[in-house]
Write an enzyme that holds these catalytic residues in place. Structure first.
Site, short mmCIF file in Angstrom:
data_model
loop_
_atom_site.label_atom_id
_atom_site.label_comp_id
_atom_site.label_asym_id
_atom_site.label_seq_id
_atom_site.Cartn_x
_atom_site.Cartn_y
_atom_site.Cartn_z
N LYS A 34 -58.17 24.68 -40.24
CA LYS A 34 -59.01 23.63 -39.67
C LYS A 34 -58.37 23.05 -38.42
CE LYS A 34 -56.91 20.22 -42.75
NZ LYS A 34 -57.13 19.06 -43.63
N ARG A 132 -60.76 9.59 -51.74
CA ARG A 132 -61.49 9.98 -50.54
C ARG A 132 -62.78 10.69 -50.96
NH1 ARG A 132 -57.52 12.93 -46.33
NH2 ARG A 132 -57.81 14.55 -47.92
N TYR A 255 -42.50 3.76 -14.86
CA TYR A 255 -43.35 2.58 -15.00
C TYR A 255 -42.65 1.49 -15.82
CZ TYR A 255 -47.47 5.12 -13.30
OH TYR A 255 -48.37 5.81 -12.53
N MET A 303 -48.72 9.96 -17.47
CA MET A 303 -49.81 10.89 -17.77
C MET A 303 -49.43 12.33 -17.48
SD MET A 303 -53.75 10.93 -16.38
CE MET A 303 -54.10 9.30 -17.02
#
Length: 355
Positions: A34, A132, A255, A303
């Site tokens: 999955k 669940r 940063y 990023m």
């Protein structure tokens, strides 16, 4: 071209699959693929798992992708069909379903003739305490008796909430409930072992085991490494150095200027960041590896770039940096990030080149 790259080692995946066979020699293996094979890429991973007995997926779209790639092994929808139309599509494509609520049972009974004509198994989910999905005790007994009376071939299944934890009281509750239902509903096939349970409770392997994270060479345990479990990392995530700087004591990096050098330091800028899926927020110091040597990340992850300390490492432009893989384990990166290896593997973006 940016050089953030994900390498998939198919031989390592096959090695880990064979470890499952060693640990559960009498059970059939339902390889969990999955979430794009836990972020590794479904196509390449299926090729390495071609000898598996079956595949496990979370949703119909994932199952159909496997069929479209030409694989004929049984597939189990571990969350079942989400609608009656999905039930029909699953039957038409020879896909087993789990049932975990009454409406799914109704759809199954409605399409009984078609389902049974395909010799498909029905996986009946026990909610033994994870809360669940699944039928609670004793409702599940009535469900199984009904399905068996209607001629369905059933597999009793459940999922452990704390298989990775020693001495958690819920483990014994879940095991006892599963064994009780299995005895009352005998004869019936059983499946309850995920990766952690395959290692811990061989007596519970029964008819089907469902390895997931162990196939991909990450550990299901916080206190045992893949090396201790005799597993091999399948994914290696790398990037290259694109700039070199020398800073003096007191100079800052990145940063927020969160890093301030205590001494003269050689730093390298690496072409990877959270835009590629590399984690940003670390609760502990984090490291990468260069030629097998660990070296620290300094300053904030951006990023598209990270900064690393390359003092005394003779790094040059183009030097390959391992973000995780065989030298810097993904589980260790995840621990520094306050998460688990599963998440890091699954959340990689589409930017890194895959090989």
């Amino acid at each position: 071209m940016r050089q953030a790259t994900v390498y998939i080692d198919q031989a390592a995946l096959q090695y880990n699959f064979n470890r499952v066979k060693q640990l559960a020699p009498t059970a059939k293996i339902v390889s969990m693929v999955k979430a794009n094979a836990y972020g590794h890429g479904i196509k390449d991973c299926l090729a390495a798992l071609s000898s598996t007995d079956a595949f496990g997926v979370a949703c119909l779209e994932e199952a159909l992708e496997i069929r479209n790639l030409g694989y004929a092994q049984p597939i189990t929808l571990i969350e079942g069909a989400f609608s009656e139309n999905e039930m029909t599509i699953a039957i038409n494509n020879n896909i087993d379903v789990i049932v975990h609520h009454q409406l799914q049972v109704k759809w199954l009974l409605t399409h009984k003739a078609a389902y049974q004509a395909k010799n498909l198994k029905v996986w009946v989910k026990l909610n033994s305490g994870m809360n669940r999905l699944g039928f609670k005790f004793p409702e599940i007994i009535n469900i199984i008796h009904t399905l068996k009376a209607e001629g369905f071939t059933c597999v009793l299944t459940m999922h452990f909430a704390n298989a990775d934890a020693d001495n958690h009281p819920l483990n014994e509750q879940q095991k006892n409930q599963f064994l009780q239902v299995k005895e009352v509903c005998a004869p019936i096939m059983g499946s309850c072992c995920n990766s952690a349970a395959i290692f811990k409770w061989p007596e519970l392997n029964f008819d089907f085991v469902r390895p997931g994270i162990m196939l991909y060479g990450a550990s299901p345990f916080a206190d045992q490494s893949v090396h201790e479990l005799d597993l091999q990392p399948v994914m290696t995530f790398t990037a290259e150095i694109i700039a070199l700087n020398h800073i003096q004591a007191g100079e800052n990096v990145g940063y927020g200027s969160t890093f301030s050098a205590e001494q003269a330091t050689d730093i390298a800028i690496v072409s990877v960041g959270y835009g590629d899926g590399y984690p940003r927020a670390f609760i502990q110091p984090n490291y990468v590896a260069i030629n097998g040597h660990p070296t620290r990340i300094i300053g904030r992850v951006a990023m598209d770039m990270i900064a690393i300390d390359v003092t005394d490492l003779n790094a040059t432009l183009g030097t390959v940096v391992e973000l995780w893989g065989k030298d810097r384990l993904v589980d260790d990166v995840a621990e520094a990030n306050g998460t688990i290896g599963y998440e890091l593997l699954c959340r990689l973006s589409s930017r890194p080149v895959r090989r």
